[in-house]
Design a protein around this motif. Structure first.
Motif, mmCIF file in Angstrom:
data_model
loop_
_atom_site.group_PDB
_atom_site.id
_atom_site.type_symbol
_atom_site.label_atom_id
_atom_site.label_comp_id
_atom_site.label_asym_id
_atom_site.label_seq_id
_atom_site.Cartn_x
_atom_site.Cartn_y
_atom_site.Cartn_z
ATOM 1 N N TYR A 108 -17.705 24.376 -0.419
ATOM 2 C CA TYR A 108 -19.139 24.608 -0.332
ATOM 3 C C TYR A 108 -19.517 25.704 -1.319
ATOM 4 C CZ TYR A 108 -17.719 28.664 2.430
ATOM 5 O OH TYR A 108 -17.131 29.838 2.841
ATOM 6 N N THR A 109 -20.820 25.857 -1.532
ATOM 7 C CA THR A 109 -21.314 26.926 -2.396
ATOM 8 C C THR A 109 -22.456 27.638 -1.686
ATOM 9 O OG1 THR A 109 -22.114 27.471 -4.619
ATOM 10 C CG2 THR A 109 -23.053 25.530 -3.587
ATOM 11 N N GLU A 110 -22.523 28.956 -1.868
ATOM 12 C CA GLU A 110 -23.569 29.753 -1.231
ATOM 13 C C GLU A 110 -24.792 29.763 -2.122
ATOM 14 O OE1 GLU A 110 -22.639 33.501 1.032
ATOM 15 O OE2 GLU A 110 -23.792 34.371 -0.639
ATOM 16 N N TYR A 111 -25.952 29.494 -1.532
ATOM 17 C CA TYR A 111 -27.194 29.450 -2.286
ATOM 18 C C TYR A 111 -28.193 30.408 -1.653
ATOM 19 C CZ TYR A 111 -31.552 27.720 -4.266
ATOM 20 O OH TYR A 111 -32.762 27.626 -4.900
ATOM 21 N N GLY A 112 -28.810 31.241 -2.497
ATOM 22 C CA GLY A 112 -29.790 32.213 -2.036
ATOM 23 C C GLY A 112 -29.894 33.347 -3.053
ATOM 24 N N PRO A 113 -30.602 34.418 -2.745
ATOM 25 C CA PRO A 113 -31.300 34.669 -1.480
ATOM 26 C C PRO A 113 -32.615 33.896 -1.374
ATOM 27 C CG PRO A 113 -31.680 36.484 -2.982
ATOM 28 C CD PRO A 113 -30.720 35.568 -3.680
ATOM 29 N N LEU A 114 -32.990 33.625 -0.132
ATOM 30 C CA LEU A 114 -34.233 32.937 0.179
ATOM 31 C C LEU A 114 -34.966 33.704 1.276
ATOM 32 C CD1 LEU A 114 -32.781 29.321 0.465
ATOM 33 C CD2 LEU A 114 -34.097 30.187 -1.465
ATOM 34 N N VAL A 115 -36.267 33.540 1.311
ATOM 35 C CA VAL A 115 -37.006 34.088 2.442
ATOM 36 C C VAL A 115 -36.737 33.181 3.637
ATOM 37 C CG1 VAL A 115 -38.799 35.078 0.966
ATOM 38 C CG2 VAL A 115 -39.096 32.776 1.903
ATOM 39 N N PRO A 116 -36.834 33.702 4.861
ATOM 40 C CA PRO A 116 -36.686 32.822 6.009
ATOM 41 C C PRO A 116 -37.684 31.678 5.914
ATOM 42 C CG PRO A 116 -36.723 35.114 6.699
ATOM 43 C CD PRO A 116 -37.090 35.113 5.260
ATOM 44 N N GLY A 117 -37.298 30.513 6.394
ATOM 45 C CA GLY A 117 -38.213 29.389 6.314
ATOM 46 C C GLY A 117 -37.543 28.086 6.670
ATOM 47 N N ILE A 118 -38.319 27.007 6.604
ATOM 48 C CA ILE A 118 -37.792 25.652 6.787
ATOM 49 C C ILE A 118 -37.621 25.037 5.410
ATOM 50 C CG2 ILE A 118 -38.296 23.338 7.655
ATOM 51 C CD1 ILE A 118 -39.637 24.564 10.036
ATOM 52 N N TYR A 119 -36.400 24.603 5.113
ATOM 53 C CA TYR A 119 -36.076 24.058 3.801
ATOM 54 C C TYR A 119 -35.552 22.634 3.939
ATOM 55 C CZ TYR A 119 -36.571 28.815 2.070
ATOM 56 O OH TYR A 119 -37.058 30.053 1.739
ATOM 57 N N GLU A 120 -36.013 21.765 3.050
ATOM 58 C CA GLU A 120 -35.503 20.393 3.023
ATOM 59 C C GLU A 120 -34.311 20.329 2.070
ATOM 60 O OE1 GLU A 120 -36.961 15.782 2.374
ATOM 61 O OE2 GLU A 120 -37.959 17.394 1.281
ATOM 62 N N ILE A 121 -33.157 19.949 2.599
ATOM 63 C CA ILE A 121 -31.942 19.820 1.808
ATOM 64 C C ILE A 121 -31.695 18.333 1.585
ATOM 65 C CG2 ILE A 121 -29.555 20.559 1.578
ATOM 66 C CD1 ILE A 121 -31.572 22.820 2.120
ATOM 67 N N GLU A 122 -31.599 17.922 0.340
ATOM 68 C CA GLU A 122 -31.376 16.514 0.009
ATOM 69 C C GLU A 122 -30.108 16.369 -0.815
ATOM 70 O OE1 GLU A 122 -33.874 12.684 -1.668
ATOM 71 O OE2 GLU A 122 -34.248 14.642 -2.563
ATOM 72 N N ALA A 123 -29.302 15.362 -0.471
ATOM 73 C CA ALA A 123 -28.057 15.087 -1.194
ATOM 74 C C ALA A 123 -28.112 13.655 -1.721
ATOM 75 C CB ALA A 123 -26.850 15.272 -0.281
ATOM 76 N N ILE A 124 -27.790 13.489 -3.003
ATOM 77 C CA ILE A 124 -27.781 12.162 -3.640
ATOM 78 C C ILE A 124 -26.459 11.985 -4.374
ATOM 79 C CG2 ILE A 124 -28.872 10.645 -5.319
ATOM 80 C CD1 ILE A 124 -31.494 12.068 -4.817
ATOM 81 N N PHE A 125 -25.755 10.897 -4.040
ATOM 82 C CA PHE A 125 -24.497 10.576 -4.717
ATOM 83 C C PHE A 125 -24.663 9.255 -5.455
ATOM 84 C CE2 PHE A 125 -20.409 8.247 -4.621
ATOM 85 C CZ PHE A 125 -19.691 9.066 -5.482
ATOM 86 N N GLU A 126 -24.567 9.326 -6.782
ATOM 87 C CA GLU A 126 -24.647 8.123 -7.612
ATOM 88 C C GLU A 126 -23.239 7.568 -7.762
ATOM 89 O OE1 GLU A 126 -27.188 6.576 -8.781
ATOM 90 O OE2 GLU A 126 -28.852 7.984 -8.519
ATOM 91 N N GLY A 127 -22.880 6.613 -6.900
ATOM 92 C CA GLY A 127 -21.555 6.022 -6.941
ATOM 93 C C GLY A 127 -21.451 4.947 -8.006
ATOM 94 N N GLU A 128 -20.244 4.435 -8.174
ATOM 95 C CA GLU A 128 -20.005 3.396 -9.167
ATOM 96 C C GLU A 128 -20.639 2.081 -8.750
ATOM 97 O OE1 GLU A 128 -16.226 1.405 -11.592
ATOM 98 O OE2 GLU A 128 -15.892 2.937 -10.061
ATOM 99 N N TYR A 129 -20.755 1.870 -7.429
ATOM 100 C CA TYR A 129 -21.246 0.589 -6.947
ATOM 101 C C TYR A 129 -22.564 0.693 -6.193
ATOM 102 C CZ TYR A 129 -16.215 0.183 -7.622
ATOM 103 O OH TYR A 129 -14.952 0.270 -8.138
#
Length: 480
Positions: free
Chosen positions: A203-224
Motif C-alpha cells: 500500500y501507499t500512504e496518501y495525504g495530508p488531507l483535511v477530514p472529510g468524505i473522499y471517493e476512492i476509485e480503482a481502475i485496472f486495465e487488464g489484457e482482456y
C-alpha cells in the motif's frame, strides 16, 4: 478686584464678556486649598474635548474589537459557515496543524460533506466547541472530558498572534492507505489520479488531507477486460498524529481455465492470437463473462491448419477446446496412401521385387524385403486376382506421439482372391481362394518427404471378445 481678559488682556468693564474680543470671563475653578479661582482658555477647552473624545473612541473601539475577536464570535462564525456550507469562510477560519496540509476553498468541500452527512459529527463539534469555550473562560467544563475522550477534537480553538488577536481553529492532517489487489491499478481520490499500484509495495500512504468524505476509485486495465470499483471513505481520526485510514479496494475478476486435446495449440481471443499455447496459458483472467469474449485454438500441422470450435465465454470455470485434425482431406490422403501401399506391395510380392513397394518406412520395407527373400529361398510364388479394402469410417485417428511426431491409425478389412503356390506348379492348375484380414495400419508423417508413410500393421481384434464391426465403411475394389 479688577479683571482682565485672559485672551487679549483688555480690562474688564464688569461684564462676563471681554468688550474687545468677546471672550467669556466668568469661568472659574476654585482651588480648595488656596481659595483661588482658575479659568480655562478656549484653546485649552478644545484640547480637553479632543482628548475626552479620543478616550471615549478608544474605549468604544476596544469594546468593539473585543466583541469581534472574542472566542464566542469565532465559534459562532465557524458554526454558521458549516451550516451555510461556506467553503471560503471556513478556509479563512481554519489553520492547518502542519504546513504541508492545504486548507483552501478547494479542499474544504469534503469536510463539509463529512459534517453534513453524519449527524453525530455536527452535534459533537458544537458540544466540543462549547466545552472549549468553557475551559477558556476558566470554568470547569463538565462535558469536556467526555466529549474529548469519545470523539476527539476536530477543531481546536486557538488564539491568534498579532496586534488585534482573535481566534482561529487548528485542524489536524489526515491520511489514507491506498491499495488494490492488482498490480498496475490506477487509484483516484475525488477524481484525481494519485497512485498506481506496484508489486513492490502492499500500500501507499496518501495525504495530508483535511477530514472529510473522499471517493476512492480503482481502475485496472487488464489484457482482456477492465475492472473498476469505488468506495466513499469517511476520513477522520482524532489525535495529533492520526493513523492512516485503510482505503484498499479489492477488485473482483473472473478467471477461466483453458485446456484441449493439443496443448501445443495456439489460443485466439476474438480472432486475435495471444501468442501463447494452451500449455503456456492454462488460466486466463480477469476476463468478461458476458459473451463478448470468444476463444478458439488453432494448430499448425505439417499439411495445413486445424482449428477448434469457437466458444463464447459466459461464465467462469473450465473450457475444453478440441481440435479435430482428421478432416476429409486428411482422411482422403490416408486412404490414398494405404491403397497405394497395398497395391504396390501386392505387385512386389507377385514379382518378388521389394523395390516396387511405395509409401513404406524403412522399417516396414525391411520386413517386406525379408518376406520376399524367404519366398525366393522357399521357391514360392504369389498371385492375386482381386482385392477389396473396407475402411471403418470412424476408424481414423491422428495424434502426436511422445517424440512430437505425427502418427495415424487407420482400421480396415481386406478381402482378397489370391494364392501362394510353388514354382513347379502351373498358375493355370492352382485355384485362387478368398481370404479376409483385419488390420490397424500405423502411419507416420515424414516431414522431410512431406507425406504419410506406412510404418506397421497389426490386428487388434484377435481376442475372443473383439471383432472388426464398423457401422459404416468406405470401400475400394481392385482388379489385378
Amino acid at each position: 478686584m479688577e479683571r482682565f481678559c485672559t485672551q487679549c488682556g483688555t480690562k474688564s468693564t464688569g461684564l462676563d464678556e471681554c468688550p474687545s474680543c468677546g471672550n467669556k470671563l466668568n469661568t472659574k475653578i476654585e482651588n480648595k486649598n488656596t481659595g483661588k479661582t482658575f479659568s480655562f482658555s478656549k484653546k485649552q477647552k478644545v484640547i480637553g474635548g479632543i482628548l475626552a473624545g479620543v478616550l471615549l473612541l478608544g474605549f468604544v473601539a476596544n469594546q468593539v474589537i473585543s466583541s469581534l475577536t472574542s472566542p464566542e464570535r469565532a465559534v459562532d462564525q465557524l458554526i454558521t459557515a458549516i451550516n451555510e456550507e461556506d467553503s471560503v469562510e471556513l478556509a479563512a477560519l481554519l489553520k492547518p496543524a502542519t504546513s504541508s496540509l492545504e486548507v483552501t476553498e478547494e479542499t474544504i468541500p469534503p469536510l463539509i460533506k463529512l459534517i453534513k452527512n453524519e449527524t453525530a459529527t455536527i452535534d459533537h463539534i458544537e458540544r466540543d466547541l462549547n466545552a472549549q469555550l468553557t475551559s477558556i473562560n476558566g470554568a470547569y467544563a463538565s462535558e469536556a472530558e467526555e466529549v474529548f475522550s469519545q470523539y476527539g477534537t476536530m477543531f481546536s480553538l486557538e488564539e491568534k498572534d498579532g496586534l488585534f488577536g482573535g481566534y482561529h481553529f487548528v485542524i489536524e492532517p489526515q491520511y489514507l492507505n491506498l491499495s488494490s489487489n492488482y498490480e498496475g491499478t490506477e487509484i483516484s481520490v475525488n477524481g484525481e489520479h494519485v497512485h498506481t499500484t506496484s508489486i513492490d509495495s502492499e500500500y501507499t500512504e496518501y495525504g495530508p488531507l483535511v477530514p472529510g468524505i473522499y471517493e476512492i476509485e480503482a481502475i485496472f486495465e487488464g489484457e482482456y477486460t477492465t475492472l473498476s470499483d469505488s468506495q466513499n471513505i469517511s476520513l477522520y481520526v482524532p489525535g495529533d498524529y492520526p493513523n492512516p485510514v485503510d482505503a484498499g479496494i479489492y477488485l473482483s475478476g473472473e478467471y477461466i481455465r483453458v485446456e484441449g486435446n493439443f496443448s501445443e495449440a495456439e489460443v485466439y481471443l476474438n480472432g486475435e492470437s495471444t501468442g501463447a499455447t494452451l500449455s503456456e496459458l492454462y488460466e486466463l483472467g480477469p476476463v468478461p463473462t458476458d459473451g463478448s469474449l470468444e476463444i478458439f485454438t488453432s494448430l499448425d500441422l505439417p499439411w495445413g491448419t486445424a482449428q477448434s470450435e469457437t466458444i463464447a465465454i459466459e461464465s467462469p470455470g473450465g473450457y475444453y477446446f478440441e481440435i479435430d485434425v482428421m478432416d476429409s482431406d486428411v482422411q482422403e490422403t490416408l486412404i490414398e496412401t494405404i491403397n497405394n501401399y497395398g497395391h504396390t506391395s501386392a505387385l512386389a510380392t507377385m514379382e518378388r521385387d521389394s523395390s516396387l513397394i511405395e509409401n513404406a518406412t524403412h522399417n516396414l520395407l525391411a520386413e517386406r524385403e525379408e518376406t520376399i527373400e524367404s519366398m525366393i529361398e522357399d521357391e514360392r510364388l504369389y498371385d492375386v486376382l482381386e482385392m477389396i479394402r473396407s475402411y471403418d469410417a470412424d476408424g481414423f485417428d491422428v495424434f502426436l506421439d511422445s517424440d512430437q511426431e505425427w502418427n495415424a491409425h487407420v482400421d480396415l478389412q481386406v478381402d482378397f482372391l489370391s494364392i501362394y503356390y510353388d514354382e513347379e506348379d502351373s498358375l493355370d492348375e492352382v485355384e485362387h481362394d478368398w481370404s479376409t484380414s483385419t488390420w490397424r495400419y500405423g502411419l507416420i508423417y515424414d516431414a522431410n518427404e512431406d507425406k504419410w508413410l506406412i510404418d506397421d500393421m497389426h490386428n487388434p481384434w484377435s481376442g475372443w471378445f473383439s471383432s472388426f464391426s464398423p457401422a459404416e465403411t468406405i470401400d475400394f475394389e481392385y482388379q489385378f
